[in-house]
Structures are given as structure tokens and as C-alpha cells.
Design a protein around this motif. Structure first.
Motif, PDB file in Angstrom:
ATOM      1  N   THR A   1       3.666  -8.589  13.848  1.00 17.13           N
ATOM      2  CA  THR A   1       3.344  -7.260  14.396  1.00 17.13           C
ATOM      3  C   THR A   1       2.187  -6.258  14.468  1.00 17.13           C
ATOM      4  O   THR A   1       2.296  -5.074  15.369  1.00 17.13           O
ATOM      5  N   VAL A   2       1.619  -6.183  14.404  1.00 15.70           N
ATOM      6  CA  VAL A   2       1.667  -5.045  13.251  1.00 15.70           C
ATOM      7  C   VAL A   2       0.108  -4.616  13.800  1.00 15.70           C
ATOM      8  O   VAL A   2      -0.381  -5.534  13.985  1.00 15.70           O
ATOM      9  N   ALA A   3      -0.087  -3.561  13.869  1.00 15.36           N
ATOM     10  CA  ALA A   3      -1.735  -3.711  14.338  1.00 15.36           C
ATOM     11  C   ALA A   3      -3.688  -3.659  13.413  1.00 15.36           C
ATOM     12  O   ALA A   3      -3.904  -4.318  14.066  1.00 15.36           O
ATOM     13  N   ALA A   4      -3.269  -3.782  12.635  1.00 15.50           N
ATOM     14  CA  ALA A   4      -4.085  -4.314  11.938  1.00 15.50           C
ATOM     15  C   ALA A   4      -3.515  -4.266  10.132  1.00 15.50           C
ATOM     16  O   ALA A   4      -2.381  -4.099   9.590  1.00 15.50           O
ATOM     17  N   THR A   5      -4.458  -5.333   9.539  1.00 21.10           N
ATOM     18  CA  THR A   5      -4.003  -5.475   7.578  1.00 21.10           C
ATOM     19  C   THR A   5      -3.555  -3.980   7.019  1.00 21.10           C
ATOM     20  O   THR A   5      -2.557  -4.178   5.743  1.00 21.10           O
ATOM     21  N   SER A   6      -4.943  -3.264   7.153  1.00 22.59           N
ATOM     22  CA  SER A   6      -4.400  -2.075   6.593  1.00 22.59           C
ATOM     23  C   SER A   6      -3.267  -1.554   6.877  1.00 22.59           C
ATOM     24  O   SER A   6      -3.144  -0.723   5.349  1.00 22.59           O
ATOM     25  N   ILE A   7      -2.289  -1.659   7.642  1.00 27.38           N
ATOM     26  CA  ILE A   7      -0.776  -0.909   7.673  1.00 27.38           C
ATOM     27  C   ILE A   7      -0.668  -1.546   6.650  1.00 27.38           C
ATOM     28  O   ILE A   7       0.466  -1.479   5.792  1.00 27.38           O
TER      29      ILE A   7
ATOM     30  N   THR B   1       1.258   2.955  13.103  1.00 27.57           N
ATOM     31  CA  THR B   1       0.193   3.037  13.452  1.00 27.57           C
ATOM     32  C   THR B   1      -0.337   5.085  12.932  1.00 27.57           C
ATOM     33  O   THR B   1      -1.396   5.173  12.276  1.00 27.57           O
ATOM     34  N   HIS B   2       0.093   5.535  13.910  1.00 28.64           N
ATOM     35  CA  HIS B   2       0.019   6.618  14.489  1.00 28.64           C
ATOM     36  C   HIS B   2       0.576   7.966  12.929  1.00 28.64           C
ATOM     37  O   HIS B   2      -0.690   8.652  12.165  1.00 28.64           O
TER      38      HIS B   2
END
Length: 335
Positions: free
Chosen positions: A131-137, A180-181
Motif C-alpha cells: 500500500t505504500v508509495a515507495a520502498t524507501s518508505i 509520504t509527505h
């Protein structure tokens, strides 16, 4: 603490592995982990299955990346065999590491997944959230779970921020959330140079890349009935314009930018008689991840996915054109 065994009290041999042709999120996440784990005094290697785009060579730490090749094969095999842990970053299927996958069948290392793609294969430890926008999260969460947010410095923050930006389309995609923000804000607090990052990530064209784009636009086909656009680059185009890794990035977005188009497809023949790589992008509710999984041995995300076919370029396009009528209703009511 998430993994007390790698808290730094005892040095471990760790291998970090992004997917083939690593993008900004895969590289940014891997480099951030490299810096973090080395701060814990571990012996860490970052191995890329393939070369990566020149557009990311400015990232801090890229000089530490060991690229797999015939020349480095023995060294890579030795490092994997001797490792205590292997992190699989930004992918969840061993098909994404090409020839490297055979090295892991007999490896005794604990295998840790950090990834945001759906339907993961099983690993020893799984830090996964589609569900998250990126693996970096997830890397940020991982460091947080290790009670180590204080160890995020400017270099780590820069790498994670690049992962966030590139996998969210500069924070434009529907996958972007308040988290994310929030994470972006925390990374900015570490003193990253946002202007410099943007300057590096802004599209820069060399002459050959523009000529490849021109070829792709010339071949662009629109199927209004199915709200679909598709184009291709073949091996002759590659040879004519001195192709470099990353030169075809962004081509697929042009089709999706056309009014009333909700599905864009890009067919890429890098070499004659080699598998055809296909990229898929969509708007709204048309799920290209499921489409790629069902028909093209691929996958990805709901609005961005990829696949591969062991066919010629013309056969691959014909195969696609025979499939697309089955999705008429899905495409018409995507948005």
C-alpha cells in the motif's frame, strides 16, 4: 527493536540486492541501507544484478556498488556465499535478479525482504507493504523500528528522498499519502539539498536519447475504441542511436498524456532474438499489475507494471492486440 541480531553489537556480513536495471527507489533504498548498516559497523556489500542508468551516478555511495558481470561473477558468488544476511530490496520475485538467482539456492544466509510490490514470494523475514508509495518508505520505517532515526544523516536522507520522488512521480501519483509527505519532511530536516536533487532528476536529453524518443513517437499508435496507446523501439533503432542504459525511460508516459487515453504500452527490443520487454502504465482503475501477471509473466503496481515475452517484436505486438479487446469495458470505465 525489529532485528536485534543486527543491532551492531556483533558484526555481520550483509549483502544488499536491488532488482535488475535498478531505478531511483531501488538504488536510493539500497544506498540508504548501505550507509545505515555500515554505521552499525557491519561488513556490507551492495550488488546490482545489472548496470544502472547514468542519471543516478551522482547519488552518494554509488562508488560502492558492485555490478554483476562475467568479470565480477566469482567475487559476487563468494560474497553471497559468505554472507549472514541478504536484503532483497524493491522486488519480491527472484526472476528480477536474473543470473544471480542461482547463487541463493544454496546460500545459508537469512533472507530479508524490504519491498512494496504485491504478491511476494516467501522470505525468512518480510518487511512488505504494497500500500505504500515507495520502498524507501519501508526503509525509513525499518530504521525507525531499529530505534535508529538519529542515525539518518544527509547522505541517507538524500538517497531516501530520491526514492520517494522517483517512485511517486515527484509526489504526483495516487499512492502518495500523508505518511509520504511526513517522511519527506523528516528527510528535509536532515539538510538535504532539494534544489540540487531536482536538478539531477529533471529530464536531461542527449542527442541519441531524443532521436530514440522521436522514433518511438513516430511509431505511436492510438486505439481510440480501447483508450489505449502503444509504441516500440527495436534493435535497429538501438544500434542506430548508440543506446545507453536509461535512454528509453519516460517514453511510455507520452502515450498516457494523450487526451482520453487511460492505457499506455511500450515494447522494447534491446537485441534481436532476445525477449521483448514491455512496460505498462494506466490511469484510474485499470489494473496493469494484474494484466501483466496474467498475460506477460510480469507484475508491478496497479498503475505501473512490466512484463516480458519470448516472442519477436511483431509477434509480441500482435499478441497484445489480440488480448486488448477482452478489456474493452474495463478500459472504457477506468475513469
Amino acid at each position: 527493536m525489529l532485528f536485534p541480531s543486527i543491532d551492531g553489537k556483533n558484526q555481520k556480513k550483509i549483502v544488499l540486492l536491488p532488482h535488475d536495471n535498478p531505478d531511483g527507489d531501488a538504488l536510493g533504498s539500497s544506498l540508504a541501507l548501505l550507509f545505515y548498516l555500515r554505521k552499525l559497523k557491519h561488513d556490507v556489500d551492495l550488488i546490482s544484478p545489472t548496470e544502472y542508468s547514468e542519471s543516478f551516478q551522482w547519488l552518494p555511495g554509488t562508488e560502492n556498488i558492485l555490478v554483476f558481470s562475467e568479470k565480477t561473477q566469482s567475487l559476487v558468488k563468494k560474497k553471497i556465499a559468505n554472507s549472514d544476511y541478504v536484503f532483497f530490496i524493491d522486488f519480491n520475485n527472484l526472476s528480477r535478479i536474473k543470473n544471480l538467482r542461482n547463487f541463493f539456492f544454496y546460500s545459508k544466509a537469512k533472507k530479508i525482504l524490504i519491498d512494496h510490490h504485491p504478491f511476494p514470494f516467501p522470505f525468512d523475514f518480510m518487511f512488505s507493504d504494497p500500500t505504500v508509495a515507495a520502498t524507501s518508505i519501508l526503509v525509513f520505517r525499518f530504521i525507525s523500528e531499529m530505534n535508529s532515526l538519529d542515525k539518518i544523516d544527509k547522505k541517507i536522507a538524500t538517497c531516501l528522498y530520491v526514492g520517494l520522488m522517483t517512485d511517486t512521480g515527484f509526489f504526483r501519483f495516487p499512492s502518495v499519502t500523508s505518511e509520504t509527505h511526513f517522511i519527506a519532511g523528516k528527510l528535509i530536516e536532515k539538510g538535504i539539498d532539494i534544489d540540487d536533487i531536482h536538478n539531477h532528476l529533471q529530464e536531461k536529453y542527449n542527442e541519441n536519447k531524443l532521436k530514440l524518443l522521436s522514433q518511438a513517437l513516430r511509431k505511436l499508435k492510438i486505439i481510440k475504441k480501447y483508450r489505449t496507446a502503444y509504441t516500440s523501439i527495436n534493435a535497429s533503432d538501438i544500434n542506430l542511436y548508440s543506446y545507453k542504459q536509461g535512454d528509453t525511460e519516460g517514453i511510455i508516459t507520452y502515450g498516457l498524456g494523450i487526451k482520453n487515453i487511460v492505457f499506455s504500452v511500450f515494447f522494447f527490443e534491446e537485441k534481436e532474438k532476445s525477449p521483448i520487454k514491455i512496460s505498462f502504465r494506466s490511469k484510474g482503475n485499470f489494473d496493469v499489475n494484474m494484466f501483466a501477471r496474467k498475460h506477460f509473466r510480469g507484475g508491478g503496481h496497479k498503475n505501473a507494471a512490466g512484463g516480458i515475452l519470448e516472442k519477436s517484436l511483431s509477434e509480441s505486438i500482435e499478441y497484445f492486440l489480440n488480448i486488448i479487446p477482452n478489456y474493452h469495458k474495463n478500459l472504457m470505465f477506468s475513469i
